[in-house]
Design an enzyme around this catalytic site. Structure first.
Site, mmCIF file in Angstrom:
data_model
loop_
_atom_site.group_PDB
_atom_site.id
_atom_site.type_symbol
_atom_site.label_atom_id
_atom_site.label_comp_id
_atom_site.label_asym_id
_atom_site.label_seq_id
_atom_site.Cartn_x
_atom_site.Cartn_y
_atom_site.Cartn_z
ATOM 1 N N HIS A 56 17.850 -7.610 2.725
ATOM 2 C CA HIS A 56 17.249 -6.489 3.450
ATOM 3 C C HIS A 56 16.027 -5.996 2.678
ATOM 4 O O HIS A 56 15.896 -6.230 1.469
ATOM 5 C CB HIS A 56 18.249 -5.344 3.594
ATOM 6 C CG HIS A 56 19.353 -5.623 4.566
ATOM 7 N ND1 HIS A 56 20.118 -4.626 5.114
ATOM 8 C CD2 HIS A 56 19.829 -6.782 5.085
ATOM 9 C CE1 HIS A 56 21.019 -5.145 5.927
ATOM 10 N NE2 HIS A 56 20.862 -6.467 5.923
ATOM 11 N N GLU A 58 15.176 -3.068 1.549
ATOM 12 C CA GLU A 58 15.466 -2.211 0.393
ATOM 13 C C GLU A 58 15.949 -3.024 -0.799
ATOM 14 O O GLU A 58 15.531 -2.777 -1.934
ATOM 15 C CB GLU A 58 16.550 -1.175 0.745
ATOM 16 C CG GLU A 58 16.204 -0.272 1.890
ATOM 17 C CD GLU A 58 16.710 -0.764 3.234
ATOM 18 O OE1 GLU A 58 17.164 0.084 4.032
ATOM 19 O OE2 GLU A 58 16.655 -1.986 3.508
ATOM 20 N N CYS A 86 21.265 0.964 5.732
ATOM 21 C CA CYS A 86 22.623 0.610 6.127
ATOM 22 C C CYS A 86 23.573 0.911 4.958
ATOM 23 O O CYS A 86 23.124 1.251 3.859
ATOM 24 C CB CYS A 86 22.678 -0.864 6.501
ATOM 25 S SG CYS A 86 22.533 -1.980 5.072
ATOM 26 N N CYS A 89 22.703 -1.125 1.702
ATOM 27 C CA CYS A 89 21.492 -0.674 1.026
ATOM 28 C C CYS A 89 21.671 0.726 0.432
ATOM 29 O O CYS A 89 21.178 1.001 -0.664
ATOM 30 C CB CYS A 89 20.313 -0.716 1.985
ATOM 31 S SG CYS A 89 19.875 -2.422 2.451
#
Length: 152
Positions: A56, A58, A86, A89
């Site tokens: 992801h 992040e 999410c 993260c």
């Protein structure tokens, strides 16, 4: 003054989201910024490209920042991300000891920083972050909504 800086760095996160979109990824971007205003890490979604469910925006930005400073802990930094993080993260932000999270658009389906869960401010954890939501919210929401509209 901080508000203007928040918009400046969110614009950088939006550039990362555009890079993700150009690669056929869900357009989410993130940047990690030092207390002095230096961008330590940049990231965008690379889940499809790398066949890695943890890639992801992040996570990619945190990895780059940690390598740059030579430490997995990043106290004092601010993470800017176009969409509310999410659970995975959000957990990484806590583990990295990030001081501040700034995100653009909330995520009612999987957001873990206010929408569904409050991981980054959970009193049961040993670290909590300051959270600022809604910075350049319309631009952040539009890039992701346009992406999903085009795929339907």
């Amino acid at each position: 003054m901080r508000e203007g800086l928040d918009e400046l760095f969110m614009a950088e996160a939006l550039l990362e989201a555009e890079r993700a979109q150009a690669a056929g990824e869900v357009p989410v971007g993130a940047v990690v910024v030092s207390p002095e205003g230096e961008i330590l890490g940049r990231g965008h979604n690379l889940v499809i490209t790398t066949c890695d469910p943890t890639a992801h925006a992040e996570i990619n930005a945190l990895r780059q920042a940690a390598r740059k400073v030579g430490n997995y802990r990043l106290p004092g930094v601010t993470v800017y991300v176009t969409i509310e993080p999410c659970p995975m993260c959000a957990g990484a932000l806590v583990l990295a000891r990030v001081s501040r999270l700034v995100f653009g658009a909330g995520d009612p389906k999987s957001g873990a920083c206010g929408s569904l869960y409050q991981i980054v401010q959970d009193q049961r954890l040993n670290h909590r972050l300051e959270v600022v939501a809604g910075v350049l919210e319309n631009r952040c929401r539009e890039i992701i909504q346009a992406f999903f509209r085009a795929r339907r």
